[in-house]
Design an enzyme around this catalytic site. Structure first.
Site, mmCIF file in Angstrom:
data_model
loop_
_atom_site.group_PDB
_atom_site.id
_atom_site.type_symbol
_atom_site.label_atom_id
_atom_site.label_comp_id
_atom_site.label_asym_id
_atom_site.label_seq_id
_atom_site.Cartn_x
_atom_site.Cartn_y
_atom_site.Cartn_z
ATOM 1 N N ASN A 107 0.887 -1.156 0.000
ATOM 2 C CA ASN A 107 0.000 0.000 0.000
ATOM 3 C C ASN A 107 0.932 1.216 0.000
ATOM 4 O O ASN A 107 1.592 1.499 1.008
ATOM 5 C CB ASN A 107 -0.883 -0.051 1.264
ATOM 6 C CG ASN A 107 -1.952 1.019 1.258
ATOM 7 O OD1 ASN A 107 -1.861 1.995 0.532
ATOM 8 N ND2 ASN A 107 -2.964 0.837 2.095
ATOM 9 N N ASN A 193 -8.549 6.027 4.130
ATOM 10 C CA ASN A 193 -9.884 5.456 3.867
ATOM 11 C C ASN A 193 -10.331 4.907 5.212
ATOM 12 O O ASN A 193 -9.845 3.844 5.636
ATOM 13 C CB ASN A 193 -9.817 4.260 2.907
ATOM 14 C CG ASN A 193 -9.649 4.639 1.455
ATOM 15 O OD1 ASN A 193 -10.606 4.697 0.693
ATOM 16 N ND2 ASN A 193 -8.408 4.870 1.055
HETATM 17 N N1 CDT Z 1 -7.082 2.276 5.539
HETATM 18 C C1 CDT Z 1 -6.877 2.220 6.860
HETATM 19 O O1 CDT Z 1 -5.747 2.102 7.320
HETATM 20 N N2 CDT Z 1 -7.971 2.267 7.632
HETATM 21 C C2 CDT Z 1 -7.904 2.136 9.053
HETATM 22 C C3 CDT Z 1 -9.125 1.494 9.549
HETATM 23 C C4 CDT Z 1 -8.927 0.996 10.911
HETATM 24 S S1 CDT Z 1 -9.979 -0.280 11.325
HETATM 25 C C5 CDT Z 1 -9.304 -1.687 10.641
HETATM 26 C C6 CDT Z 1 -7.713 3.453 9.777
HETATM 27 O O2 CDT Z 1 -6.811 3.528 10.631
HETATM 28 O O3 CDT Z 1 -8.444 4.397 9.554
#
Ligand code: CDT
Length: 313
Positions: A107, A193
């Site tokens: 990523n 996201n």
């Molecule tokens: N994309 C990303 O890292 N999203 C996480 C979701 C956390 S819950 C698994 C974040 O820290 O916003």
């Protein structure tokens, strides 16, 4: 020489699973056009900005998600974005899924200025899980589809400032910012996201936005740097992603905040010299840090409790 940098956070609304790269790129070029009209020098796009947030889908075969990955940067579909940014003389941060020639998946984000990819970062703190989890209303399979980043937290000189990158969940970890600020970072850019529900344990939904801003504002202050947080936001294939894209100055205050969960450019004239004050006073690291007491931060991963002497009696 002026150290005022006009910075834009180019929030993007949802990207449907069947939306083409060409469509996402056209939306980004329109945001760049607005950024040019507002005199931006630097624009930050979200994490995984070219596709829907595919880690919400389980596939037995990890390679089944490969159509979301880029194998060259820029490939032909991305070329118009690079050309538009170069013509506008705007540097940009772009988040995307990267598959390397030898088959590793990351990523990733890049910082692009003119013809040059100035820097690359691969997400270190991958959230979620690697296997299907029936308890969740939707999956968060970043640990399945990506390997942890292998590039550390570099910083680069760009547009007269010192800049670093992070991606989404990285923003929740103080080490992310501290490593970069020990290298002089004045601007930390990050795309995210973030679903509006915590699928691993119950938490009131309003805390998602509170924590989003809490960690970025505290970290901007504690490291005396600008933090630019850019969301992909809105209802994406039935999953609501929070917005709240923001530009935070070294005082920890939000100086620009998105008001929608759609494509929206927010901007601020950022005086990079504002970062100096904190770096030379309260957070003058050379003067005040006591590294002789910080060793376990880099040598111990989980919690080790002290002995319970009462229980041993
Ligand atoms: N994309 C990303 O890292 N999203 C996480 C979701 C956390 S819950 C698994 C974040 O820290 O916003």
């Amino acid at each position: 020489m002026s150290r005022i940098l006009n910075i834009g956070a180019a929030q993007m609304g949802p990207i449907a699973p069947d939306e083409s790269r060409a469509s996402a790129v056209a939306r980004m070029i329109d945001l760049l056009r607005q950024a040019k009209e507002r005199g931006c020098h630097l624009v930050v796009f979200p994490e995984l900005a070219l596709t829907t947030f595919f880690p919400r889908y389980y596939d037995d075969d990890i390679g089944g998600m490969d159509h979301h990955f880029e194998t060259e940067m820029p490939g032909p579909e991305l070329r118009p974005l690079f050309d538009a940014a170069k013509a506008a003389d705007i540097a940009f941060y772009l988040g995307y899924a990267e598959k390397t020639a030898d088959g590793h998946r990351y990523n990733t984000s890049i910082l692009v200025d003119g013809d040059r990819i100035v820097g690359k970062y691969r997400k270190v703190h991958l959230p979620g899980h690697a296997e299907y989890d029936a308890k969740r209303p939707f999956q968060h399979l970043e640990k399945r589809y990506f390997e942890p980043g292998d590039l550390g937290f570099p910083v680069w000189r760009c547009k007269g400032g010192i800049m670093g990158m992070a991606i989404c969940n990285d923003r929740r970890w103080p080490e992310t910012y501290r490593v970069m600020s020990l290298k002089g970072a004045e601007v930390i850019m990050l795309g995210y996201n973030t679903p509006d529900v915590n699928t691993s344990a119950f938490e009131p939904n309003h805390l998602r936005m509170f924590h989003n801003h809490l960690v970025m504002q505290a970290s901007a202050y504690q490291n005396s740097c600008f933090v630019i947080g850019t969301a992909k936001a809105g209802m994406e294939d039935g999953c609501m992603l929070i917005g709240g894209s923001c530009i935070i100055q070294p005082s920890g205050e939000i100086v620009a905040l998105a008001s929608t969960v759609a494509d929206e450019l927010i901007t601020s004239a950022c005086d990079l010299d504002l970062a100096r004050m904190g770096k030379e006073t309260v957070f003058n690291f050379a003067k005040h840090r006591r590294v002789e007491h910080y060793g376990i931060i880099a040598s111990q991963t989980g919690v080790e409790l002290p002995p319970d002497l009462a229980a041993e009696d």
